[in-house]
Scaffold this motif. Sequence first.
Motif, PDB file in Angstrom:
ATOM      1  N   GLN A  98       0.808  -1.220   0.000  1.00 23.69           N
ATOM      2  CA  GLN A  98       0.000   0.000   0.000  1.00 23.69           C
ATOM      3  C   GLN A  98       0.843   1.273   0.000  1.00 23.69           C
ATOM      4  N   THR A  99       0.294   2.300  -0.663  1.00 24.61           N
ATOM      5  CA  THR A  99       0.966   3.597  -0.710  1.00 24.61           C
ATOM      6  C   THR A  99      -0.034   4.637  -0.207  1.00 24.61           C
ATOM      7  N   LEU A 100       0.465   5.773   0.225  1.00 24.63           N
ATOM      8  CA  LEU A 100      -0.449   6.827   0.669  1.00 24.63           C
ATOM      9  C   LEU A 100      -0.922   7.616  -0.539  1.00 24.63           C
ATOM     10  N   GLY A 101      -2.247   7.737  -0.690  1.00 26.32           N
ATOM     11  CA  GLY A 101      -2.805   8.441  -1.837  1.00 26.32           C
ATOM     12  C   GLY A 101      -2.679   9.940  -1.694  1.00 26.32           C
ATOM     13  N   SER A 102      -2.995  10.648  -2.774  1.00 28.71           N
ATOM     14  CA  SER A 102      -2.902  12.107  -2.745  1.00 28.71           C
ATOM     15  C   SER A 102      -3.847  12.649  -1.667  1.00 28.71           C
ATOM     16  N   GLY A 103      -3.395  13.673  -0.977  1.00 29.01           N
ATOM     17  CA  GLY A 103      -4.239  14.296   0.048  1.00 29.01           C
ATOM     18  C   GLY A 103      -4.142  13.603   1.402  1.00 29.01           C
ATOM     19  N   GLY A 195      -2.723  -0.773  -2.952  1.00 32.26           N
ATOM     20  CA  GLY A 195      -3.163   0.371  -3.752  1.00 32.26           C
ATOM     21  C   GLY A 195      -2.954   1.638  -2.960  1.00 32.26           C
ATOM     22  N   GLU A 196      -3.574   2.706  -3.426  1.00 28.82           N
ATOM     23  CA  GLU A 196      -3.458   3.984  -2.721  1.00 28.82           C
ATOM     24  C   GLU A 196      -4.440   3.996  -1.550  1.00 28.82           C
ATOM     25  N   LEU A 197      -3.953   4.338  -0.377  1.00 32.01           N
ATOM     26  CA  LEU A 197      -4.839   4.491   0.784  1.00 32.01           C
ATOM     27  C   LEU A 197      -5.448   5.880   0.729  1.00 32.01           C
ATOM     28  N   LEU A 198      -6.767   5.940   0.748  1.00 29.82           N
ATOM     29  CA  LEU A 198      -7.427   7.233   0.576  1.00 29.82           C
ATOM     30  C   LEU A 198      -8.217   7.630   1.815  1.00 29.82           C
ATOM     31  N   THR A 199      -8.408   8.913   1.972  1.00 32.44           N
ATOM     32  CA  THR A 199      -9.372   9.377   2.972  1.00 32.44           C
ATOM     33  C   THR A 199     -10.756   9.053   2.405  1.00 32.44           C
ATOM     34  N   PHE A 219     -14.776   0.616 -18.519  1.00 36.62           N
ATOM     35  CA  PHE A 219     -13.804   1.129 -17.555  1.00 36.62           C
ATOM     36  C   PHE A 219     -13.907   0.272 -16.305  1.00 36.62           C
ATOM     37  N   CYS A 220     -12.793  -0.138 -15.759  1.00 29.64           N
ATOM     38  CA  CYS A 220     -12.804  -0.964 -14.553  1.00 29.64           C
ATOM     39  C   CYS A 220     -12.141  -0.209 -13.420  1.00 29.64           C
ATOM     40  N   SER A 221     -12.890   0.068 -12.383  1.00 24.40           N
ATOM     41  CA  SER A 221     -12.251   0.688 -11.229  1.00 24.40           C
ATOM     42  C   SER A 221     -11.893  -0.419 -10.245  1.00 24.40           C
ATOM     43  N   ALA A 222     -10.960  -0.121  -9.367  1.00 21.48           N
ATOM     44  CA  ALA A 222     -10.538  -1.119  -8.377  1.00 21.48           C
ATOM     45  C   ALA A 222     -10.455  -0.446  -7.013  1.00 21.48           C
ATOM     46  N   LEU A 223     -11.539   0.251  -6.651  1.00 23.70           N
ATOM     47  CA  LEU A 223     -11.575   0.939  -5.349  1.00 23.70           C
ATOM     48  C   LEU A 223     -12.330   0.057  -4.359  1.00 23.70           C
ATOM     49  N   LEU A 224     -11.638  -0.332  -3.324  1.00 24.08           N
ATOM     50  CA  LEU A 224     -12.220  -1.260  -2.353  1.00 24.08           C
ATOM     51  C   LEU A 224     -12.356  -0.563  -1.004  1.00 24.08           C
ATOM     52  N   ALA A 235     -17.497   1.213  17.312  1.00 21.50           N
ATOM     53  CA  ALA A 235     -16.981   1.990  16.184  1.00 21.50           C
ATOM     54  C   ALA A 235     -16.496   1.057  15.078  1.00 21.50           C
ATOM     55  N   CYS A 236     -16.310   1.651  13.944  1.00 23.46           N
ATOM     56  CA  CYS A 236     -15.900   0.861  12.796  1.00 23.46           C
ATOM     57  C   CYS A 236     -14.798   1.641  12.083  1.00 23.46           C
ATOM     58  N   MET A 237     -13.684   0.967  11.816  1.00 27.05           N
ATOM     59  CA  MET A 237     -12.619   1.653  11.091  1.00 27.05           C
ATOM     60  C   MET A 237     -12.796   1.362   9.615  1.00 27.05           C
ATOM     61  N   ARG A 238     -12.598   2.377   8.809  1.00 24.72           N
ATOM     62  CA  ARG A 238     -12.837   2.235   7.378  1.00 24.72           C
ATOM     63  C   ARG A 238     -11.519   2.421   6.640  1.00 24.72           C
ATOM     64  N   ILE A 239     -11.208   1.496   5.756  1.00 20.69           N
ATOM     65  CA  ILE A 239      -9.981   1.616   4.973  1.00 20.69           C
ATOM     66  C   ILE A 239     -10.374   1.663   3.504  1.00 20.69           C
ATOM     67  N   ASN A 240      -9.937   2.696   2.806  1.00 19.72           N
ATOM     68  CA  ASN A 240     -10.245   2.835   1.382  1.00 19.72           C
ATOM     69  C   ASN A 240      -8.969   2.570   0.587  1.00 19.72           C
ATOM     70  N   ILE A 241      -8.990   1.531  -0.230  1.00 21.99           N
ATOM     71  CA  ILE A 241      -7.791   1.202  -1.019  1.00 21.99           C
ATOM     72  C   ILE A 241      -8.158   1.307  -2.499  1.00 21.99           C
ATOM     73  N   ASP A 242      -7.470   2.189  -3.194  1.00 21.45           N
ATOM     74  CA  ASP A 242      -7.749   2.360  -4.627  1.00 21.45           C
ATOM     75  C   ASP A 242      -6.566   1.827  -5.437  1.00 21.45           C
ATOM     76  N   ALA A 243      -6.820   0.729  -6.148  1.00 15.39           N
ATOM     77  CA  ALA A 243      -5.759   0.120  -6.968  1.00 15.39           C
ATOM     78  C   ALA A 243      -5.968   0.429  -8.449  1.00 15.39           C
ATOM     79  N   THR A 244      -6.829   1.401  -8.745  1.00 12.52           N
ATOM     80  CA  THR A 244      -7.131   1.684 -10.153  1.00 12.52           C
ATOM     81  C   THR A 244      -5.899   2.204 -10.895  1.00 12.52           C
ATOM     82  N   ARG A 245      -5.223   3.199 -10.312  1.00 10.64           N
ATOM     83  CA  ARG A 245      -4.054   3.784 -11.001  1.00 10.64           C
ATOM     84  C   ARG A 245      -2.744   3.204 -10.493  1.00 10.64           C
TER      85      ARG A 245
END
Length: 323
Positions: A98-103, A195-199, A219-224, A235-245
């Motif tokens: 995993q990498t840190l996404g923009s922002g 993928g990119e870890l997103l907020t 178009f195929c996105s790969a945002l999980l 509480a619930c922790m949410r992880i957004n991983i975008d492997a599209t780019r």
Amino acid sequence: MHKPSMGKRPRTEDQEEPDRRKTHERALFQCARLILPLLHPPELAATSSTCKTLHRIAKSVTAGRTSDASGGLEKLPIPFANAVDGQPYASFAYAPTQTLGSGQRRTQPVFDAPGCECERCDGDAGCPCGGDYLDSGELARECGPSCRCGVECGNRVTQGGVSVRLRVVKDERKGWGLRAGQLIRRGQFVCEYAGELLTTKEARRRQQIYDQLTSGGWFCSALLVVREHLPSGKACMRINIDATRIGNVARFINHSCDGGNLSTVLMRSSGALLPRLCFFASRDIEEDEEITFSYGEIRLKSKGLQCFCGSSSCFGVLPSEST
Ligand SMILES: C[S@@+](CC[C@H](N)C(=O)[O-])C[C@H]1O[C@@H](n2cnc3c(N)ncnc32)[C@H](O)[C@@H]1O
């Protein structure tokens, strides 16, 4: 009286021309070998049609990309195979983890897990980081940065990248998919979803764009989005991983309504900042069998993308959740 010179006769312009051309060609070749591997497929194709030298280099870049989706970043090559159309490979930036996404700010909450003090953790029942991944439910732990053991420790199986043979194969209806290139035994680690870890804000913004692109054609996105319920249950922790780019081979794993042949495990490495989503074989997977998992249970869009998983329990529509 004019005496003939005994030294070298000065070369005429005509004689110098071939040398100059050779120097130019060599310089062009060296530059092109550095630049062409960085180009996207359409730019590569356009460049390739300009001259023989660039055509030759572009061809070898295409061959390299086709022979290994990871571009040498995994231990084993992950080749593309396509008997459906002329697309030799899928274009994206390969990141093995995993990498840190923009922002994303660089400061992430640190998971407060003390590491182990074992000399060797392999088979050491006393190691506090260990566990049987398949029987541990959705959460598991491995040794990590705060442990005394080193990277060669046997309790870090998901940290060395892909170590089973895989292929990326195109299907007429589902697009690219991942297939086993060897027999994979139940419980074996297959890959991480990198993928990119997103907020959440950024994930929602991107999902809107991807939805528009998907409705406009192929178009195929790969945002999980992964939701982890904390032990308190409140509480619930949410992880957004975008492997599209930017992502790894997991971005090619298609959905199956019957759950497929993978178990998903949220893996925490002791002392690591964030958990990683890891895939293990939930049963033996034969060579050439497609590797799949369930994208989820919720189908908000009754007219969502058609599912072609082919399982007897197929819902006919791919899962869709609000991001
Ligand atoms: C994470 S990508 C998987 C790789 C993708 N097939 C590709 O070509 O890059 C998810 C997308 O693959 C396609 N897909 C995945 N599973 C599918 C299925 N069971 N039936 C039809 N399409 C599927 C959908 O377009 C989905 O949005």
